[in-house]
Design a protein around this motif. Structure first.
Motif, PDB file in Angstrom:
ATOM      1  N   UNK A  91     -37.113 -10.297  41.495  1.00  0.00           N
ATOM      2  CA  UNK A  91     -37.997  -9.508  40.638  1.00  0.00           C
ATOM      3  C   UNK A  91     -39.371  -9.365  41.291  1.00  0.00           C
ATOM      4  N   UNK A  92     -40.180  -8.518  40.703  1.00  0.00           N
ATOM      5  CA  UNK A  92     -41.541  -8.318  41.197  1.00  0.00           C
ATOM      6  C   UNK A  92     -42.537  -9.197  40.457  1.00  0.00           C
ATOM      7  N   UNK A  93     -42.053 -10.078  39.591  1.00  0.00           N
ATOM      8  CA  UNK A  93     -42.942 -10.853  38.722  1.00  0.00           C
ATOM      9  C   UNK A  93     -44.026 -11.619  39.470  1.00  0.00           C
ATOM     10  N   UNK A  94     -43.684 -12.340  40.519  1.00  0.00           N
ATOM     11  CA  UNK A  94     -44.682 -13.141  41.246  1.00  0.00           C
ATOM     12  C   UNK A  94     -45.726 -12.240  41.913  1.00  0.00           C
ATOM     13  N   UNK A  95     -45.279 -11.165  42.546  1.00  0.00           N
ATOM     14  CA  UNK A  95     -46.216 -10.250  43.200  1.00  0.00           C
ATOM     15  C   UNK A  95     -47.099  -9.551  42.166  1.00  0.00           C
ATOM     16  N   UNK A 112     -44.789  -3.986  33.852  1.00  0.00           N
ATOM     17  CA  UNK A 112     -43.433  -3.749  34.372  1.00  0.00           C
ATOM     18  C   UNK A 112     -42.797  -2.551  33.681  1.00  0.00           C
ATOM     19  N   UNK A 113     -42.955  -2.461  32.362  1.00  0.00           N
ATOM     20  CA  UNK A 113     -42.414  -1.322  31.615  1.00  0.00           C
ATOM     21  C   UNK A 113     -43.082  -0.013  32.053  1.00  0.00           C
ATOM     22  N   UNK A 114     -44.397  -0.062  32.277  1.00  0.00           N
ATOM     23  CA  UNK A 114     -45.115   1.137  32.734  1.00  0.00           C
ATOM     24  C   UNK A 114     -44.623   1.563  34.112  1.00  0.00           C
ATOM     25  N   UNK A 115     -44.375   0.593  34.991  1.00  0.00           N
ATOM     26  CA  UNK A 115     -43.853   0.918  36.320  1.00  0.00           C
ATOM     27  C   UNK A 115     -42.449   1.523  36.229  1.00  0.00           C
TER      28      UNK A 115
END
Length: 124
Positions: A91-95, A112-115
């Motif tokens: 996932x992109x969570x950490x970044x 994340x939802x906006x992306x």
């Protein structure tokens, strides 16, 4: 994108170029380095490096071109390799938390939802 096992790839080149090459191979199975370079507008040397990284990761297969044995035909691998699965499940969570300066789950979910909405509108 997670680092490959053992640290940085021995093949230099940006992750962006690898993703561009992978996308082109997925859309054009049985392609060549020259064809990818022509379609993407990237230098053949950069595509060759990206293809080497994809091959090492198990994301593609290469076979001699029957029409010209000096060239190889590049196709997506029939089954995803462990490295491909690792990249797909990361996932992109950490970044994203680092970029936003917060690990607030509500804020991360909102961005994340906006992306995801942005990606849906940008991808043909």
């Amino acid at each position: 994108m997670p680092e490959p096992p053992g640290g940085a790839d021995r093949h230099k080149g940006s992750t962006r170029l690898v993703l561009i090459a992978a996308s082109d191979v997925a859309a054009h199975p049985g392609t060549t380095v020259g064809d990818i370079a022509a379609r993407t507008g990237l230098p053949q040397s950069q595509i060759s490096t990206a293809v080497a990284r994809l091959k090492e990761a198990g994301a593609i297969t290469v076979a001699p071109d029957p029409a010209d044995r000096r060239r190889v035909l590049i196709s997506p691998a029939a089954e995803p390799s462990a490295r491909v699965e690792q990249v797909r499940t990361t996932t992109i969570d950490a970044a994203l938390a680092a970029a936003l300066g917060t690990d607030d789950p509500h804020r991360l979910r909102e961005v994340t939802d906006a992306l995801a909405v942005l990606a849906r509108h940008l991808v043909p």
